[in-house]
Design a protein around this motif. Sequence first.
Motif, PDB file in Angstrom:
ATOM      1  N   SER A   1      10.739  45.191 -23.561  1.00 30.71           N
ATOM      2  CA  SER A   1      10.157  45.029 -24.635  1.00 30.71           C
ATOM      3  C   SER A   1       8.337  46.286 -24.715  1.00 30.71           C
ATOM      4  O   SER A   1       7.822  46.502 -23.588  1.00 30.71           O
ATOM      5  CB  SER A   1       9.375  44.071 -25.472  1.00 30.71           C
ATOM      6  OG  SER A   1       8.943  44.025 -26.581  1.00 30.71           O
ATOM      7  N   ASP A   2       7.946  46.651 -26.028  1.00 30.33           N
ATOM      8  CA  ASP A   2       7.332  47.350 -25.904  1.00 30.33           C
ATOM      9  C   ASP A   2       5.958  46.282 -26.129  1.00 30.33           C
ATOM     10  O   ASP A   2       4.885  47.495 -26.360  1.00 30.33           O
ATOM     11  CB  ASP A   2       6.772  48.359 -27.020  1.00 30.33           C
ATOM     12  CG  ASP A   2       7.653  48.476 -28.037  1.00 30.33           C
ATOM     13  OD1 ASP A   2       7.677  46.490 -28.403  1.00 30.33           O
ATOM     14  OD2 ASP A   2       8.021  48.728 -29.471  1.00 30.33           O
ATOM     15  N   THR A   3       5.850  45.209 -26.781  1.00 28.59           N
ATOM     16  CA  THR A   3       4.910  44.217 -26.670  1.00 28.59           C
ATOM     17  C   THR A   3       5.284  42.954 -26.665  1.00 28.59           C
ATOM     18  O   THR A   3       6.803  42.837 -26.952  1.00 28.59           O
ATOM     19  CB  THR A   3       4.205  45.116 -27.962  1.00 28.59           C
ATOM     20  OG1 THR A   3       2.936  43.834 -28.185  1.00 28.59           O
ATOM     21  CG2 THR A   3       5.681  43.935 -29.237  1.00 28.59           C
TER      22      THR A   3
ATOM     23  N   LYS B   1       7.123  39.110 -27.600  1.00 32.07           N
ATOM     24  CA  LYS B   1       6.939  38.893 -28.737  1.00 32.07           C
ATOM     25  C   LYS B   1       7.640  37.688 -28.412  1.00 32.07           C
ATOM     26  O   LYS B   1       8.619  37.839 -27.958  1.00 32.07           O
ATOM     27  CB  LYS B   1       7.453  39.780 -29.927  1.00 32.07           C
ATOM     28  CG  LYS B   1       9.063  40.862 -29.076  1.00 32.07           C
ATOM     29  CD  LYS B   1       9.177  41.907 -29.640  1.00 32.07           C
ATOM     30  CE  LYS B   1      10.022  42.579 -29.665  1.00 32.07           C
ATOM     31  NZ  LYS B   1      10.545  44.223 -30.173  1.00 32.07           N
TER      32      LYS B   1
ATOM     33  N   ASN C   1       3.345  42.379 -21.632  1.00 32.63           N
ATOM     34  CA  ASN C   1       3.747  43.255 -22.449  1.00 32.63           C
ATOM     35  C   ASN C   1       4.999  43.723 -22.908  1.00 32.63           C
ATOM     36  O   ASN C   1       5.155  43.949 -23.911  1.00 32.63           O
ATOM     37  CB  ASN C   1       2.670  44.229 -22.423  1.00 32.63           C
ATOM     38  CG  ASN C   1       0.988  43.669 -23.573  1.00 32.63           C
ATOM     39  OD1 ASN C   1       0.930  42.890 -24.020  1.00 32.63           O
ATOM     40  ND2 ASN C   1       0.255  44.002 -22.092  1.00 32.63           N
ATOM     41  N   ASN C   2       5.985  43.548 -21.074  1.00 27.74           N
ATOM     42  CA  ASN C   2       6.892  43.496 -21.815  1.00 27.74           C
ATOM     43  C   ASN C   2       7.830  42.573 -21.899  1.00 27.74           C
ATOM     44  O   ASN C   2       9.046  43.165 -21.682  1.00 27.74           O
ATOM     45  CB  ASN C   2       7.608  44.167 -20.381  1.00 27.74           C
ATOM     46  CG  ASN C   2       6.390  45.702 -19.916  1.00 27.74           C
ATOM     47  OD1 ASN C   2       5.789  45.161 -18.455  1.00 27.74           O
ATOM     48  ND2 ASN C   2       6.740  46.590 -20.498  1.00 27.74           N
TER      49      ASN C   2
ATOM     50  N   SER D   1       9.922  40.210 -24.702  1.00 25.64           N
ATOM     51  CA  SER D   1      10.685  38.884 -25.623  1.00 25.64           C
ATOM     52  C   SER D   1      10.974  38.178 -25.336  1.00 25.64           C
ATOM     53  O   SER D   1      11.546  37.993 -24.010  1.00 25.64           O
ATOM     54  CB  SER D   1      11.308  40.819 -26.426  1.00 25.64           C
ATOM     55  OG  SER D   1      12.417  40.584 -25.618  1.00 25.64           O
TER      56      SER D   1
END
Length: 349
Positions: free
Chosen positions: A35-37, A39, A75-76, A78
């Motif tokens: 992931s890019d953030t 979540k 941060n990667n 999800s």
Amino acid sequence: MKIIASATTSNIASGFDVLGIALDLFLEVEIKDDSDTFKIYGTSQQYCNEDNLIVKGIKKVFEQYDKNYWNKIKNNISIKLKSDIPIARGLGSSAACIATGLVFANEYLYEKQNVKRLSKNELVRLGTELEGHPDNISAAILGGMTSSSIDKEKNLVYSQKILIDYDFLKKFDFYVLIPDFEVKTEMARKLLPSTVEFKDAVFNLSRLALLFTALINKDEDLFAISFDDRLHQRYRSKLIYKYDEVINYTKESGAIASFISGSGSSIVAIVKKSKIKDEDKCIIKDKYKSKSEVIDKYKDKDKNKSKDEVEFNDFEEKLREKLKNIEEKYNRIWQIKNVRINLEGVRVI
């Protein structure tokens, strides 16, 4: 990585904070590291943060390897959830979340860092540290019926899947009655006394001993009288609206035993299956026209039964009619789910 964990019921009346059973209602979690953030989705917004119990389970295992490992990769990450387990209903939704997090982190460290996997018992210990009690988390991780004990002085959790003949339990149907209101575990625990009378402790020990004797000896009569309790249900029942009425309804509908699932608000009812002749199928189908496939459903559950004989009970239909009284008078709705014991613990799929 996809992980699946089951709902659990705990205490089982006399086995307060000791017994747990895994049921076939499931939480499925998919966790990715591309992931890019950070979540979380598939659940309400209030759970989409690092206080989510899945995340706490992940961090608990990561901390055994590197206290900063979560911060390095979060941060990667999800997390996508899909759940059949209702929240705050005494069916182990928190234990299921913790279990999936523990297993993900355990597998992730093995695959990415070549770290030796923690054993299932080690995962139960870590999960118990998060939960505060081992009954639900042990059943969620190990599957089947489990018994557990905590040694706080040595920081140990003793937990095992009980190796009984689970075919004996197939003689009974298990139903979960799920109301439209929650009971928070913290609130339910606050109602419990700090001490109990000696005679009540002995009473519960006797019923717990009877339960294990019934399971070992496959004694149906003894099994039916093993679910009394004097330690917790009399207090927690105050949080369940019209509890006495619902329990009476289950018994009038054919349950051999009913008890609060965990801290509530759900109730578990156990019903002895009845055998009927194949030629009587049409009678029961006519009686319950809205559920005309019901006999075939029960017949399909056990392919080894005689073609001339099937197992069936009309508990659900009878109880549903009785619960209409509560719905009409008090605007409270109860769902009824026929569940089975899930013998598999949390696992990657």
